[in-house]
Design a protein around this motif. Structure first.
Motif, mmCIF file in Angstrom:
data_model
loop_
_atom_site.group_PDB
_atom_site.id
_atom_site.type_symbol
_atom_site.label_atom_id
_atom_site.label_comp_id
_atom_site.label_asym_id
_atom_site.label_seq_id
_atom_site.Cartn_x
_atom_site.Cartn_y
_atom_site.Cartn_z
ATOM 1 N N GLY A 1 0.797 -1.214 0.000
ATOM 2 C CA GLY A 1 0.000 0.000 0.000
ATOM 3 C C GLY A 1 0.831 1.265 0.000
ATOM 4 N N ARG A 2 0.134 2.360 -0.267
ATOM 5 C CA ARG A 2 0.806 3.654 -0.425
ATOM 6 C C ARG A 2 1.486 4.115 0.858
ATOM 7 N NH1 ARG A 2 3.411 6.234 -4.101
ATOM 8 N NH2 ARG A 2 3.544 8.462 -3.703
ATOM 9 N N ASP A 3 0.871 3.872 1.996
ATOM 10 C CA ASP A 3 1.457 4.335 3.253
ATOM 11 C C ASP A 3 2.839 3.735 3.482
ATOM 12 O OD1 ASP A 3 -0.759 5.854 3.720
ATOM 13 O OD2 ASP A 3 -1.640 4.505 5.224
ATOM 14 N N ARG A 4 3.026 2.507 3.057
ATOM 15 C CA ARG A 4 4.337 1.869 3.270
ATOM 16 C C ARG A 4 5.382 2.425 2.325
ATOM 17 N NH1 ARG A 4 6.141 -1.179 7.445
ATOM 18 N NH2 ARG A 4 6.416 -3.205 6.450
ATOM 19 N N VAL A 5 4.986 2.851 1.119
ATOM 20 C CA VAL A 5 5.937 3.524 0.223
ATOM 21 C C VAL A 5 6.388 4.830 0.855
ATOM 22 C CG1 VAL A 5 6.262 4.579 -2.042
ATOM 23 C CG2 VAL A 5 4.974 2.445 -1.835
ATOM 24 N N VAL A 6 5.440 5.574 1.422
ATOM 25 C CA VAL A 6 5.793 6.816 2.114
ATOM 26 C C VAL A 6 6.740 6.515 3.276
ATOM 27 C CG1 VAL A 6 4.892 8.771 3.424
ATOM 28 C CG2 VAL A 6 3.635 7.920 1.432
ATOM 29 N N ALA A 7 6.459 5.430 4.021
ATOM 30 C CA ALA A 7 7.319 5.054 5.146
ATOM 31 C C ALA A 7 8.715 4.669 4.686
ATOM 32 C CB ALA A 7 6.682 3.892 5.915
ATOM 33 N N GLY A 8 8.813 4.137 3.468
ATOM 34 C CA GLY A 8 10.104 3.712 2.949
ATOM 35 C C GLY A 8 10.950 4.824 2.368
ATOM 36 N N LEU A 9 10.339 5.979 2.138
ATOM 37 C CA LEU A 9 11.065 7.093 1.531
ATOM 38 C C LEU A 9 11.053 8.355 2.393
ATOM 39 C CD1 LEU A 9 9.736 6.586 -2.106
ATOM 40 C CD2 LEU A 9 12.040 6.063 -1.284
ATOM 41 N N GLY A 10 10.035 8.537 3.196
ATOM 42 C CA GLY A 10 9.889 9.741 4.003
ATOM 43 C C GLY A 10 9.065 10.783 3.271
ATOM 44 N N THR A 11 8.177 11.452 3.989
ATOM 45 C CA THR A 11 7.234 12.374 3.348
ATOM 46 C C THR A 11 7.947 13.509 2.628
ATOM 47 O OG1 THR A 11 5.554 11.853 5.015
ATOM 48 C CG2 THR A 11 5.248 13.858 3.738
ATOM 49 N N GLU A 12 8.885 14.164 3.289
ATOM 50 C CA GLU A 12 9.592 15.277 2.651
ATOM 51 C C GLU A 12 10.408 14.787 1.466
ATOM 52 O OE1 GLU A 12 11.823 17.647 5.345
ATOM 53 O OE2 GLU A 12 10.132 18.006 6.692
ATOM 54 N N ASN A 13 11.069 13.666 1.635
ATOM 55 C CA ASN A 13 11.841 13.097 0.527
ATOM 56 C C ASN A 13 10.931 12.785 -0.654
ATOM 57 O OD1 ASN A 13 14.325 13.096 1.893
ATOM 58 N ND2 ASN A 13 13.888 11.113 2.828
ATOM 59 N N LEU A 14 9.741 12.258 -0.371
ATOM 60 C CA LEU A 14 8.840 11.841 -1.433
ATOM 61 C C LEU A 14 8.423 13.027 -2.299
ATOM 62 C CD1 LEU A 14 7.503 9.322 -2.570
ATOM 63 C CD2 LEU A 14 5.567 9.743 -1.063
ATOM 64 N N ASN A 15 8.206 14.170 -1.692
ATOM 65 C CA ASN A 15 7.857 15.361 -2.461
ATOM 66 C C ASN A 15 8.991 15.753 -3.405
ATOM 67 O OD1 ASN A 15 5.364 15.550 -1.186
ATOM 68 N ND2 ASN A 15 6.163 16.860 0.452
ATOM 69 N N ARG A 16 10.193 15.692 -2.910
ATOM 70 C CA ARG A 16 11.360 16.017 -3.747
ATOM 71 C C ARG A 16 11.547 14.965 -4.839
ATOM 72 N NH1 ARG A 16 17.483 16.801 -1.257
ATOM 73 N NH2 ARG A 16 18.600 17.054 -3.248
ATOM 74 N N LEU A 17 11.368 13.704 -4.492
ATOM 75 C CA LEU A 17 11.483 12.627 -5.467
ATOM 76 C C LEU A 17 10.444 12.772 -6.579
ATOM 77 C CD1 LEU A 17 12.037 9.712 -2.936
ATOM 78 C CD2 LEU A 17 13.663 10.361 -4.717
ATOM 79 N N ALA A 18 9.242 13.204 -6.216
ATOM 80 C CA ALA A 18 8.187 13.366 -7.214
ATOM 81 C C ALA A 18 8.546 14.451 -8.225
ATOM 82 C CB ALA A 18 6.875 13.697 -6.521
ATOM 83 N N ARG A 19 9.287 15.481 -7.787
ATOM 84 C CA ARG A 19 9.720 16.517 -8.719
ATOM 85 C C ARG A 19 10.786 15.979 -9.678
ATOM 86 N NH1 ARG A 19 9.150 19.533 -3.857
ATOM 87 N NH2 ARG A 19 11.401 19.488 -3.440
ATOM 88 N N VAL A 20 11.677 15.138 -9.176
ATOM 89 C CA VAL A 20 12.668 14.505 -10.050
ATOM 90 C C VAL A 20 11.973 13.571 -11.034
ATOM 91 C CG1 VAL A 20 14.754 13.086 -10.122
ATOM 92 C CG2 VAL A 20 14.410 14.674 -8.229
ATOM 93 N N LYS A 21 10.981 12.850 -10.552
ATOM 94 C CA LYS A 21 10.209 11.953 -11.419
ATOM 95 C C LYS A 21 9.541 12.741 -12.547
ATOM 96 C CE LYS A 21 7.846 7.957 -12.119
ATOM 97 N NZ LYS A 21 8.384 6.611 -12.348
ATOM 98 N N ARG A 22 8.992 13.880 -12.231
ATOM 99 C CA ARG A 22 8.330 14.698 -13.245
ATOM 100 C C ARG A 22 9.312 15.112 -14.336
ATOM 101 N NH1 ARG A 22 6.083 19.970 -10.787
ATOM 102 N NH2 ARG A 22 8.330 20.425 -10.747
ATOM 103 N N GLN A 23 10.547 15.368 -13.955
ATOM 104 C CA GLN A 23 11.545 15.799 -14.934
ATOM 105 C C GLN A 23 11.975 14.658 -15.847
ATOM 106 O OE1 GLN A 23 15.078 17.506 -13.203
ATOM 107 N NE2 GLN A 23 16.126 17.722 -15.181
ATOM 108 N N HIS A 24 12.148 13.459 -15.298
ATOM 109 C CA HIS A 24 12.746 12.367 -16.062
ATOM 110 C C HIS A 24 11.732 11.312 -16.529
ATOM 111 C CE1 HIS A 24 16.877 13.678 -15.412
ATOM 112 N NE2 HIS A 24 16.499 14.014 -14.188
ATOM 113 N N ASP A 25 10.568 11.249 -15.901
ATOM 114 C CA ASP A 25 9.535 10.287 -16.310
ATOM 115 C C ASP A 25 8.159 10.883 -16.049
ATOM 116 O OD1 ASP A 25 8.089 8.063 -17.053
ATOM 117 O OD2 ASP A 25 8.634 6.854 -15.304
#
Length: 459
Positions: free
Chosen positions: A421-445
């Motif tokens: 589930g989604r909550d465990r993905v957040v737990a595996g990356l961290g909420t603040e990290n996930l926001n930053r990761l999503a911006r990198v994802k937008r750039q490359h995929d």
């Protein structure tokens, strides 16, 4: 989906263009190529591109994009959720790309994206060098490292991702990029735990460490002695140097020569002490455990690559795993952990596991790896053969997680879990990290092409 005539023409062109092999349903070798480590996964891709070169990967990705096919990426194929496969899409199979090039002068190694741990460890061993790898020899290097990567050497050398120097990547539009601390640094940061969300890793460069000696003590205890043995091991970890590691594994007694024949098929508490150093130093550290009565032991210096094969689990069994990261390992939790062991399927290849953290694992906090500050990890590793044991095994994994709830940190290592589930993905990356990761994802995929993973949707 493209019209059938266009798809057939494109598939014929792909077969002609690839240096590797292209497999579709009905082709010889297709069923073997779609088999992954977990026998519970049964998926049927439309096309499997067995790539041999970076150019093959580029061609395969562009083929899939042209036909609007889903893309999954296979390295080792160890993901418990079967993320290396999809139904009716394309699989970029990297397993033919497994070259490993060691650079002793710079203490680094370049590893192609389809290499498994045995390829890496066998290549570095003659040079007296190593880096943190998985706890088995058959896991894929790429998925292991990009997901974070903890293993037997992490207390001494850090997580695998801490040793990442560069990644060669094929992105969603079929272009190639290099990510390092200087080139595409934001993408490089994202690859330190963000997994396969940003492209196909065709090669990784890793930092190596000197490992002239490696020693192991594997002691088998009857279950009744387990709590005392774990408390002693806990003290060895707490007072010992970061070069000492290992773990506790409740297992079904393995075959000879590790234990006497009469213990085969019985439940045992195995305490494993690993040491980045010689046997004499290991024996001094492990002496309190050695003094505790135990029916079998292996205490020896051995090549690290040989040890990596020692606890391999064969493919083709049924798998379900999970993990929780713990704030501490008090006596109450030791007793609860030991009491849960008999509820796993026995005999089977299941392993009821505790790993210590600490040492170099607590290093670089800037990466999206939120579980560094945990003291211990509990890892119910369900592996069994008979489908009749499915419910028992799945219930055991759930119960282990529930047992440790009062002590869990909330973070998790995503390579240790399936689709929870989604909550465990957040737990595996961290909420603040996930926001930053999503911006990198937008750039490359931006279209979320690479979504057969613990997914990071683009911002």
């Amino acid at each position: 989906m493209a019209p059938l005539s266009k798809a057939r023409t494109a598939l014929a062109a792909l077969r002609a263009d690839l240096a590797g092999e292209v497999l579709a349903p009905g082709d010889p070798g297709y069923d073997g190529a779609r088999t992954v480590f977990n026998a519970m996964i049964d998926r049927h891709p439309a096309v499997i591109a067995q790539c041999e070169t970076k150019a093959d990967v580029v061609r395969a990705v562009r083929f899939a994009r042209d036909l609007d096919l889903k893309i999954a990426v296979r390295g080792g194929g160890h993901s418990v959720a079967g993320m290396a496969l999809n139904d009716n899409g394309l699989v970029v199979d990297l397993r033919r790309m497994h070259d490993v090039t060691v650079h002793p002068g710079s203490a680094s190694v370049r590893v192609e994206g389809g290499a498994v741990m045995s390829h890496l460890d066998r290549a570095t061993q003659p040079h007296g060098l190593a880096t943190t790898g998985a706890r088995v020899s058959t896991a894929g290097v790429g998925g292991f490292v990009l997901g974070g990567g903890n293993g037997w050497l992490d207390r001494a050398f850090g997580l695998a991702v801490d040793n990442l120097l560069g990644v060669e990547l094929v992105t969603a539009n079929g272009s190639t990029v290099l990510a390092t601390a200087r080139e595409n640094p934001e993408l490089f940061w994202a690859l330190h735990g963000g997994g396969g969300n940003f492209g196909v890793a065709t090669a990784l460069t890793l930092k190596l460490h000197e490992l002239p000696e490696f020693s192991v003590a594997l002691l088998m205890f009857v279950p009744e002695t387990g709590p005392e043995a774990i408390r002693i091991y806990r003290e060895i970890i707490a007072t010992g140097p970061p070069e000492v590691g290992g773990g506790v594994l409740y297992i079904t007694g393995p075959p000879e020569p590790f234990v006497p024949g009469q213990l085969v098929g019985t439940l045992l508490c195995a305490v494993l002490v690993t040491y980045v150093g010689g046997e004499d130093g290991l024996r001094k550290l492990a002496q309190p455990l050695l003094a505790l009565p135990h029916p079998a032991e292996v205490v020896s210096a051995m090549p690290y690559a040989d040890f990596q094969c020692m606890l391999d689990v064969p493919p083709g069994l049924r798998n379900h795993w999970s993990a929780e990261y713990l704030t501490a390992l008090p006596d109450e939790l030791v007793d609860i952990f030991c009491a849960r062991a008999p509820s796993m399927p026995v005999p089977s290849s299941c392993r009821h596991v505790l790993f210590p953290q600490g040492g170099a694992v607590a290093g670089p906090p800037e990466y999206p790896v939120p579980y560094r500050d945990a003291a211990w990890t509990v890892h119910p590793f369900g592996v069994w053969e008979d489908p009749a044991d499915d419910e028992k095994a799945l219930r055991w994994v759930r119960d282990v997680r529930a047992d440790v709830r009062p002590w869990r940190t909330g973070a998790v290592y995503l390579n240790f879990i399936g689709d929870e589930g989604r909550d465990r993905v957040v737990a595996g990356l961290g909420t603040e990290n996930l926001n930053r990761l999503a911006r990198v994802k937008r750039q490359h995929d931006p279209d979320n092409v690479f979504r057969y993973n613990h997914n990071i949707p683009p911002a």
